[in-house]
Every structure is written in C-alpha cells, then in structure tokens.
Design a protein around this motif. Structure first.
Motif, mmCIF file in Angstrom:
data_model
loop_
_atom_site.group_PDB
_atom_site.id
_atom_site.type_symbol
_atom_site.label_atom_id
_atom_site.label_comp_id
_atom_site.label_asym_id
_atom_site.label_seq_id
_atom_site.Cartn_x
_atom_site.Cartn_y
_atom_site.Cartn_z
ATOM 1 N N GLU A 15 0.844 -1.191 0.000
ATOM 2 C CA GLU A 15 0.000 0.000 0.000
ATOM 3 C C GLU A 15 0.881 1.243 0.000
ATOM 4 N N ASN B 158 -7.000 6.194 -0.929
ATOM 5 C CA ASN B 158 -7.752 6.993 -1.911
ATOM 6 C C ASN B 158 -9.103 7.418 -1.354
ATOM 7 N N PHE C 95 -23.198 6.155 -2.662
ATOM 8 C CA PHE C 95 -24.566 5.971 -3.151
ATOM 9 C C PHE C 95 -25.039 4.536 -2.958
ATOM 10 N N SER C 96 -24.118 3.631 -2.639
ATOM 11 C CA SER C 96 -24.569 2.247 -2.415
ATOM 12 C C SER C 96 -24.502 1.941 -0.918
ATOM 13 N N LEU D 136 -18.175 -1.321 -6.321
ATOM 14 C CA LEU D 136 -17.456 -2.223 -5.409
ATOM 15 C C LEU D 136 -17.932 -3.665 -5.535
HETATM 16 C C1 LIG Z 1 -16.429 10.000 -5.096
HETATM 17 C C2 LIG Z 1 -16.640 8.530 -5.356
HETATM 18 C C3 LIG Z 1 -17.748 7.882 -4.851
HETATM 19 C C4 LIG Z 1 -17.934 6.508 -5.081
HETATM 20 N N1 LIG Z 1 -19.032 5.899 -4.565
HETATM 21 C C5 LIG Z 1 -19.201 4.570 -4.754
HETATM 22 C C6 LIG Z 1 -20.321 3.875 -4.190
HETATM 23 O O1 LIG Z 1 -21.183 4.461 -3.537
HETATM 24 N N2 LIG Z 1 -20.449 2.543 -4.401
HETATM 25 C C7 LIG Z 1 -19.552 1.844 -5.140
HETATM 26 O O2 LIG Z 1 -19.726 0.629 -5.280
HETATM 27 N N3 LIG Z 1 -18.500 2.460 -5.703
HETATM 28 C C8 LIG Z 1 -18.294 3.803 -5.533
HETATM 29 N N4 LIG Z 1 -17.219 4.432 -6.108
HETATM 30 C C9 LIG Z 1 -16.358 3.682 -7.046
HETATM 31 C C10 LIG Z 1 -15.349 2.695 -6.421
HETATM 32 O O3 LIG Z 1 -16.012 1.723 -5.691
HETATM 33 C C11 LIG Z 1 -14.281 3.332 -5.574
HETATM 34 O O4 LIG Z 1 -13.517 4.154 -6.420
HETATM 35 C C12 LIG Z 1 -13.359 2.323 -4.871
HETATM 36 O O5 LIG Z 1 -12.538 3.010 -3.983
HETATM 37 C C13 LIG Z 1 -12.483 1.505 -5.826
HETATM 38 O O6 LIG Z 1 -11.771 0.569 -5.044
HETATM 39 P P1 LIG Z 1 -10.332 -0.010 -5.455
HETATM 40 O O7 LIG Z 1 -9.894 -0.846 -4.305
HETATM 41 O O8 LIG Z 1 -10.399 -0.623 -6.795
HETATM 42 O O9 LIG Z 1 -9.386 1.260 -5.625
HETATM 43 P P2 LIG Z 1 -8.977 2.400 -4.578
HETATM 44 O O10 LIG Z 1 -9.979 2.570 -3.518
HETATM 45 O O11 LIG Z 1 -8.632 3.577 -5.405
HETATM 46 O O12 LIG Z 1 -7.690 1.815 -3.858
HETATM 47 C C14 LIG Z 1 -6.435 1.726 -4.504
HETATM 48 C C15 LIG Z 1 -5.356 1.640 -3.435
HETATM 49 O O13 LIG Z 1 -4.113 1.374 -4.071
HETATM 50 C C16 LIG Z 1 -3.123 2.233 -3.530
HETATM 51 N N5 LIG Z 1 -2.083 2.428 -4.567
HETATM 52 C C17 LIG Z 1 -2.175 3.186 -5.688
HETATM 53 N N6 LIG Z 1 -1.039 3.077 -6.401
HETATM 54 C C18 LIG Z 1 -0.229 2.237 -5.716
HETATM 55 C C19 LIG Z 1 1.085 1.718 -5.952
HETATM 56 N N7 LIG Z 1 1.783 2.048 -7.050
HETATM 57 N N8 LIG Z 1 1.617 0.877 -5.036
HETATM 58 C C20 LIG Z 1 0.928 0.516 -3.924
HETATM 59 N N9 LIG Z 1 -0.318 0.990 -3.647
HETATM 60 C C21 LIG Z 1 -0.884 1.817 -4.549
HETATM 61 C C22 LIG Z 1 -3.862 3.500 -3.179
HETATM 62 O O14 LIG Z 1 -3.164 4.256 -2.211
HETATM 63 C C23 LIG Z 1 -5.193 2.933 -2.644
HETATM 64 O O15 LIG Z 1 -5.143 2.644 -1.280
HETATM 65 C C24 LIG Z 1 -16.997 5.781 -5.871
HETATM 66 C C25 LIG Z 1 -15.877 6.445 -6.371
HETATM 67 C C26 LIG Z 1 -15.688 7.798 -6.127
HETATM 68 C C27 LIG Z 1 -14.478 8.467 -6.694
#
Ligand SMILES: Cc1cc2nc3c(=O)[nH]c(=O)nc-3n(C[C@H](O)[C@H](O)[C@H](O)COP(=O)(O)OP(=O)(O)OC[C@H]3O[C@@H](n4cnc5c(N)ncnc54)[C@H](O)[C@@H]3O)c2cc1C
Length: 468
Positions: free
Chosen positions: A38, A46, A56-57, A384
């Motif tokens: 991480e 993030n 929203f979910s 998600l």
């Molecule tokens: C404002 C907003 C609201 C949202 N609302 C919803 C919702 O209500 N329901 C829903 O289902 N989805 C929602 N989403 C969409 C989505 O579910 C989220 O973006 C979610 O956080 C994506 O999860 P993830 O684990 O794929 O990525 P992220 O949450 O972006 O996690 C990625 C992680 O990887 C780490 N990382 C990045 N680069 C590196 C690297 N090079 N090396 C090591 N670590 C790294 C980051 O620090 C972070 O901790 C929303 C998105 C946004 C932007």
C-alpha cells in the motif's frame, strides 16, 4: 537473487483499498498468503481523500463476503445494511477492522509504493521459461527501493491516484503544472478541512461527472455562509440538465433541494456556467488565474480572475507499472481488453455490466490480474460489488478451483441513487432500482522472501522479500 519455487511464494496484492483488501481476504480463505503493498501511510488511502462524501450504495453492497466472514469471526459488529456510509465510514468501520486482522495485518506493507512489476531474468521480449518464473515487484519503501518475489500479482491500485488533467486534449493544459499549487484534483472537502481555502474565493470547477456535481453542491452550501464566494462551472460538453435534479418533484428530496439551490445560485449570478469550454492554457495575471479555451467561432474564450480551480475530470490507471509485462488493454478505455465491451461508458451510461471474473480479467502475462477500479481503466462506472466478485473469481482460479472461478454472479444494489452527496446532507430513502435498470441487469450505477535483510534494510518482515 535467490532462486525461489514460485508456487511457495505469496501472492502480491497491490493496493489496500476495498478491492485489494477483499482480494487478501479471499486469498486467505483459499489458504494462500497475500503480500499487500500500500502506497499510503494507511489503508484506504484513496477513499480517505474524499472521506466527507456519502456513497450511493448502502453497506450491504460495500462489504465483500470473504471479508465479512473473516470480520465476523473476530466479533465485528456489521453496520446496518440499508444505511449509506460516507467514504470515511467505509474506511473506519470496515476496512480498518479488516486490515487489523492478524492474517491481513502481518502481511500488510504500508508506505510501500510499487513502481514496477516484471519477472526476474526476463524482459518483456523473452519467452522461454517465462511462465515458471515468479513475479518481481519493485517498490519504493520507507527504507529505499526494495524488490519482492511473488507467485502471482493482483493489481488493485485503482485510478484515483492518477487524476486526469485540466487540458481538454488529455494532457496538462499549458501552465497547469506551474499553477498546480492553486489546483485541487478530485473532491476536496470544501465544507470541512479545505473551507478556508475556498471561502470568499472565485473558484472554477471543471468536469461534468458526479464528483464535479458533488463539489458544486458543497460550494453552493459554502456561499450561504460566505456570500462573496463565486463559482464558475466549466464543462467540455453541454449536457447539464441532470445535475439540477427534479426540483420539488425529485423523489430524492435532498438532491432536489440542492438542485434548486444550484439553480437559484445560477439565477442570482453566484454560479457562472460555461459549457463547451475546452481548456487549453492557464496563465497568471495580477495574482489571479486566467483560463483560455479552444476557440469555437471567434477569438479564444478566456475566464479571468480565478483564485482556485477544482479539477474533477476523472482519473486513469497507472499503466507504467506493467511496462515489462505482457498486458493487453483496450486502446481507449485502458481497461483490461476483454472487459471493454462490457463496460464501455459510450454504451453503458447507467450500467448493464455483466458479471465477470478471472477469464475477462486475464492478460497474456499469466498470473497477473488488474482488478477493481483499475480493471475498468478510464470508464467511470465501477462498483465495489463488481470488484468483490472479480477477486473471488481470481482467488479461486489461482488455486485451480475453476468451477468456482467460472461461476461468476453479481448481487446488485437497487439504490436508485446514481448520485454523489456529501456527508452533511441527509441520506435519502432508497427508491427503485439503479437508474431504472431492472435489478438483475444493473451492474453499475452511473457515477461512477527471505527476511528483508539486504542492502535496503527493509524493516517489515515478509517471507518473499529480496532486497536490492
Ligand atoms: C467520489 C466517489 C464515490 C464513489 N461511490 C461509490 C459507491 O457508492 N459505491 C460503489 O460501489 N462504488 C463507488 N465508487 C467507485 C469505487 O467503488 C471506488 O472508487 C473504490 O474506492 C475503488 O476501489 P479499489 O480498491 O479498486 O481502488 P482504490 O480505492 O482507489 O484503492 C487503490 C489503493 O491502491 C493504492 N495504490 C495506488 N497506487 C499504488 C502503488 N503504485 N503501489 C501501492 N499501492 C498503490 C492506493 O493508495 C489505494 O489505497 C466511488 C468512487 C468515487 C471516486
């Protein structure tokens, strides 16, 4: 470097966001050891940047099933399923307890930013023996640059860390980098920690998605306390009607009221709207920012006197990490190639994404999977629940349980709330299905080593580390 038997190595999980941590939970259930990298100082880094945003979910769709089983085994009390958490609550009440479980925590490397993935002894071109070689992960760590070996890689690094620039051409506008100290990307907390930065300022908001809308609504609220705050809303296109909501008739009362407030603000001159404004250049004039756009039918339009800019123009995956791997991405979405027809936002404005798993997520580089928001590339409709099903399938495939890996299913929210609100706004009552898509079809709401003793002196014990 030691010659490791790849099968005995941990599975590298890149990113401890919700999908990365869910991947870790599934790997643990399958008897595999995750090694979680991480970049941030804490998990959910993030999400932490928009803690104030209410999702929203509801909870029931935001918790992965394997993670839930692990947590319940530790006496965790699950939040009420119908409630809508803020991003901060998702981190505090779900991700943080999950990350503190011993099997997760003992393999979690905080402050470890992965910079490259390859196979030891193999550049991208070399084929013979490639698939039996482990993966090599290079990371910037608190102790310098280190390398780690892994049997497979689940890349859940998301896109949020790589925000799109202001420039309409997809590259930074001229002057954007020089003025970056006056630009925020994403969703700054304009009613909370960033209040002083924005109160009484002339603020330009760039973007036409739900992040932009959420920020505009927050700024609209700020103008009530600080009437001298001015808002300029800039979009490349001209489709704005949906952000004003249905007014008094809106089934979502809070959204309707905020839409009315935005309208009132526009009518009173507090909100200036500029559509078809394709930003080319930023320049400093008398201590303020002047923003120039592409000319349409005459001279290039300019907006002057801007104090701060909020760029909410979406995000993109970091493809540099896999420069030495054999990966195949969709040419314009930058999603995993096979996923593109299922998620293309040109076709799926409100979500009809079919369940998918390890097969759609696979790359020519066997053993490497991009999952979560990263797997969707630039498509903004990731959910998600979809990511949790992705990692369940991938973990099953990694242990050879192909029946489970191929049995992809999706249990979808019926929130009817394809919108982003603020923590300060009351959560609306859920109505109907996602964007009026029949629940069964609606998959996405439209939003959106050896112990480390080597030269680098890594301090966190991890079975497969091999320091450079
Ligand atoms: C404002 C907003 C609201 C949202 N609302 C919803 C919702 O209500 N329901 C829903 O289902 N989805 C929602 N989403 C969409 C989505 O579910 C989220 O973006 C979610 O956080 C994506 O999860 P993830 O684990 O794929 O990525 P992220 O949450 O972006 O996690 C990625 C992680 O990887 C780490 N990382 C990045 N680069 C590196 C690297 N090079 N090396 C090591 N670590 C790294 C980051 O620090 C972070 O901790 C929303 C998105 C946004 C932007």
């Amino acid at each position: 470097m030691k010659n490791e038997n790849a099968q005995n190595l941990p599975v590298a999980v890149l990113g401890a966001g919700p999908v990365g941590l869910a991947a870790a939970a599934h790997l643990i259930e399958r008897g595999l050891t995750p090694l979680i990298f991480e970049a941030g100082a804490a998990i959910g880094a993030n999400l932490a940047t928009y803690r104030h945003v209410r999702l929203f979910s509801p909870w029931q769709y935001n918790i992965d099933k394997a993670a839930r089983r692990l947590l319940l085994g530790q006496g965790w009390s699950e939040p009420a399923g119908e409630e809508l958490p803020t991003a901060g609550e998702l981190v505090d009440h779900y991700l943080a307890p999950l990350a503190s479980i011993r099997e997760v925590n003992s393999n979690l490397l905080l402050g470890y930013r992965v910079t490259a993935i390859t196979r030891p002894g193999f550049d991208k071109v070399k084929t013979k023996g490639r698939e039996s070689a482990p993966f090599l992960i290079r990371a910037n760590t608190p102790d310098g640059s280190c390398q780690f070996l892994a049997s497979a890689v689940i890349d859940a690094t998301g896109t949020w860390s790589h925000q799109n620039p202001l420039g309409a051409d997809g590259i930074p506008a001229l002057g954007e980098q020089a003025l970056s100290d006056r630009i925020d990307y994403g969703m700054p907390d304009v009613l909370g920690s960033a209040r002083e930065t924005y109160a009484g300022k002339k603020v330009m908001v760039v973007g036409a998605g739900h992040s932009a809308a959420g920020t505009l609504l927050a700024l609209a609220q700020l103008t009530q306390e600080h009437p001298d705050t001015r808002i300029v809303w800039v979009t490349r296109g001209s489709q704005l009607a949906r952000f004003f909501g249905g007014g008094e008739a809106d089934a979502l009362k809070a959204r309707g009221q905020l839409g009315l407030r935005l309208k009132a603000l526009r009518d009173s001159g507090g909100l200036e709207m500029r559509q078809n404004f394709r930003i080319l250049e930023l320049a400093e004039t008398d201590g303020k920012i002047a923003v120039t756009a592409e000319p349409i039918d005459g001279p290039a339009p300019v907006i002057e006197g801007i104090d701060r800019i909020i760029c909410a123009a979406g995000a993109r995956p970091d493809l540099a990490l896999t420069r030495e791997l054999r990966v195949r991405h969709d040419p314009w979405l930058e999603s995993t190639d096979a996923l593109a027809p299922l998620i293309d936002p040109n076709e799926h404005s409100c979500g009809t994404v079919r369940p998918h798993g390890h097969r759609e997520l696979a790359h020519p580089e066997s053993g490497y999977y991009a999952v979560g928001a990263k797997s969707y590339g630039r498509a903004p409709n990731f959910l998600l629940a979809t990511g949790y099903e992705q990692v369940r399938s991938v973990a099953a495939a990694l242990v050879g349980d192909m029946a489970a890996a191929d049995d992809v299913q999706l249990d979808l929210p019926e929130t009817g709330v394809c919108n982003t609100r603020l923590a300060y706004e009351a959560a609306p009552e859920p109505t109907g299905s996602c964007c009026n898509v029949a629940p069964a079809a609606a998959a996405a709401c439209c939003v959106p080593a050896p112990s480390p003793t080597g030269a680098c002196g890594c301090s966190k014990p991890a079975e497969s580390t091999c320091c450079a």
